[in-house]
Design a protein around this motif. Structure first.
Motif, PDB file in Angstrom:
ATOM      1  N   PRO A   1      13.110  -3.236  -4.636  1.00 57.95           N
ATOM      2  CA  PRO A   1      12.062  -3.245  -3.607  1.00 57.95           C
ATOM      3  C   PRO A   1      11.566  -1.839  -3.231  1.00 57.95           C
ATOM      4  O   PRO A   1      10.505  -1.704  -2.631  1.00 57.95           O
ATOM      5  N   CYS A   2      12.321  -0.812  -3.576  1.00 57.32           N
ATOM      6  CA  CYS A   2      11.950   0.563  -3.210  1.00 57.32           C
ATOM      7  C   CYS A   2      11.204   1.292  -4.324  1.00 57.32           C
ATOM      8  O   CYS A   2      10.954   2.488  -4.215  1.00 57.32           O
ATOM      9  N   ASN A   3      10.851   0.587  -5.374  1.00 56.76           N
ATOM     10  CA  ASN A   3      10.224   1.267  -6.511  1.00 56.76           C
ATOM     11  C   ASN A   3       8.730   1.530  -6.316  1.00 56.76           C
ATOM     12  O   ASN A   3       8.132   2.279  -7.065  1.00 56.76           O
ATOM     13  N   GLY A   4       8.119   0.908  -5.339  1.00 50.02           N
ATOM     14  CA  GLY A   4       6.704   1.145  -5.057  1.00 50.02           C
ATOM     15  C   GLY A   4       5.751   0.216  -5.788  1.00 50.02           C
ATOM     16  O   GLY A   4       4.549   0.240  -5.522  1.00 50.02           O
ATOM     17  N   ILE A   5       6.251  -0.604  -6.684  1.00 50.14           N
ATOM     18  CA  ILE A   5       5.367  -1.458  -7.488  1.00 50.14           C
ATOM     19  C   ILE A   5       4.598  -2.442  -6.605  1.00 50.14           C
ATOM     20  O   ILE A   5       3.417  -2.707  -6.853  1.00 50.14           O
ATOM     21  N   ALA A   6       5.222  -2.954  -5.558  1.00 45.65           N
ATOM     22  CA  ALA A   6       4.502  -3.870  -4.659  1.00 45.65           C
ATOM     23  C   ALA A   6       3.318  -3.151  -4.007  1.00 45.65           C
ATOM     24  O   ALA A   6       2.231  -3.716  -3.894  1.00 45.65           O
ATOM     25  N   LEU A   7       3.521  -1.894  -3.620  1.00 42.69           N
ATOM     26  CA  LEU A   7       2.419  -1.120  -3.034  1.00 42.69           C
ATOM     27  C   LEU A   7       1.346  -0.804  -4.075  1.00 42.69           C
ATOM     28  O   LEU A   7       0.161  -0.840  -3.772  1.00 42.69           O
ATOM     29  N   PHE A   8       1.772  -0.488  -5.309  1.00 38.71           N
ATOM     30  CA  PHE A   8       0.797  -0.240  -6.385  1.00 38.71           C
ATOM     31  C   PHE A   8      -0.090  -1.471  -6.555  1.00 38.71           C
ATOM     32  O   PHE A   8      -1.317  -1.352  -6.673  1.00 38.71           O
ATOM     33  N   SER A   9       0.542  -2.649  -6.585  1.00 39.92           N
ATOM     34  CA  SER A   9      -0.191  -3.900  -6.797  1.00 39.92           C
ATOM     35  C   SER A   9      -1.135  -4.200  -5.647  1.00 39.92           C
ATOM     36  O   SER A   9      -2.296  -4.548  -5.861  1.00 39.92           O
TER      37      SER A   9
ATOM     38  N   ILE B   1      -2.485   5.111  -7.497  1.00 38.74           N
ATOM     39  CA  ILE B   1      -1.124   4.718  -7.873  1.00 38.74           C
ATOM     40  C   ILE B   1      -0.247   5.951  -8.051  1.00 38.74           C
ATOM     41  O   ILE B   1       0.899   5.990  -7.572  1.00 38.74           O
ATOM     42  N   LEU B   2      -0.760   6.968  -8.725  1.00 35.00           N
ATOM     43  CA  LEU B   2       0.005   8.201  -8.906  1.00 35.00           C
ATOM     44  C   LEU B   2       0.342   8.837  -7.564  1.00 35.00           C
ATOM     45  O   LEU B   2       1.477   9.258  -7.327  1.00 35.00           O
ATOM     46  N   SER B   3      -0.621   8.889  -6.654  1.00 36.37           N
ATOM     47  CA  SER B   3      -0.356   9.515  -5.359  1.00 36.37           C
ATOM     48  C   SER B   3       0.641   8.691  -4.537  1.00 36.37           C
ATOM     49  O   SER B   3       1.483   9.256  -3.835  1.00 36.37           O
ATOM     50  N   ILE B   4       0.600   7.361  -4.621  1.00 34.97           N
ATOM     51  CA  ILE B   4       1.580   6.518  -3.939  1.00 34.97           C
ATOM     52  C   ILE B   4       2.972   6.776  -4.520  1.00 34.97           C
ATOM     53  O   ILE B   4       3.963   6.857  -3.786  1.00 34.97           O
ATOM     54  N   HIS B   5       3.051   6.933  -5.831  1.00 32.86           N
ATOM     55  CA  HIS B   5       4.329   7.231  -6.485  1.00 32.86           C
ATOM     56  C   HIS B   5       4.884   8.574  -5.997  1.00 32.86           C
ATOM     57  O   HIS B   5       6.078   8.690  -5.700  1.00 32.86           O
TER      58      HIS B   5
END
Length: 145
Positions: free
Chosen positions: A45-53, A77-81
């Motif tokens: 859940p902490c990988n950020g993929i949900a936010l990327f999506s 997506i890069l900046s969120i990562h």
């Protein structure tokens, strides 16, 4: 893949900041931290993929030219990562300096900050790029009905 990348860059950033970092990887447990601490387990859940999506689907659904979407989405997506890597780095430092504040900061502070950042990206899109071409407004006698 995303978690392993996050762990790697968090470790490099900690080293750059002068902390001796450690990592541990296997198929299910990915840990990063500062020597002398138990570190942080980075769960799915902490990988950020949900936010990327979420970010991607919003930009796709919102009006705007596809040409701009094709560069704005990957950049977002890069900046969120990167924000997520900064978040985990800060949490590692909290574990070292004030471990009693880890749970609060993980659950509230950084959730609010990261969500606010994604909202800011959406607002930038909506205000700067999210408009479809509109015909110029006409003024004058031809507009009179």
């Amino acid at each position: 893949l995303v978690i392993n990348n996050t762990v790697y860059f968090t470790s490099r950033l900690l080293d750059l900041l002068g902390f001796a970092s450690f990592t541990s990887h296997d198929d299910t447990i990915r840990t990063v931290g500062i020597d002398g601490t138990h570190g942080l387990w980075i769960g799915d859940p902490c990988n950020g993929i949900a936010l990327f999506s979420l970010f991607t689907f919003f930009i796709i659904a919102y009006p705007g030219p596809w040409k701009k979407k094709l560069w704005y989405i990957p950049l977002g997506i890069l900046s969120i990562h990167i924000i997520n890597i900064l978040r985990i780095t800060a949490l590692c430092i909290i574990v070292l300096k004030r471990p009693e504040y880890l749970e609060f900061n993980h659950t509230y502070t950084f959730t609010i900050l990261v969500t606010a950042y994604v909202f800011l990206l959406w607002m930038i899109w909506a205000r700067k790029f999210g408009r479809l071409k509109q015909e110029p407004k006409r003024t004058g006698p031809a507009d009179a009905v």
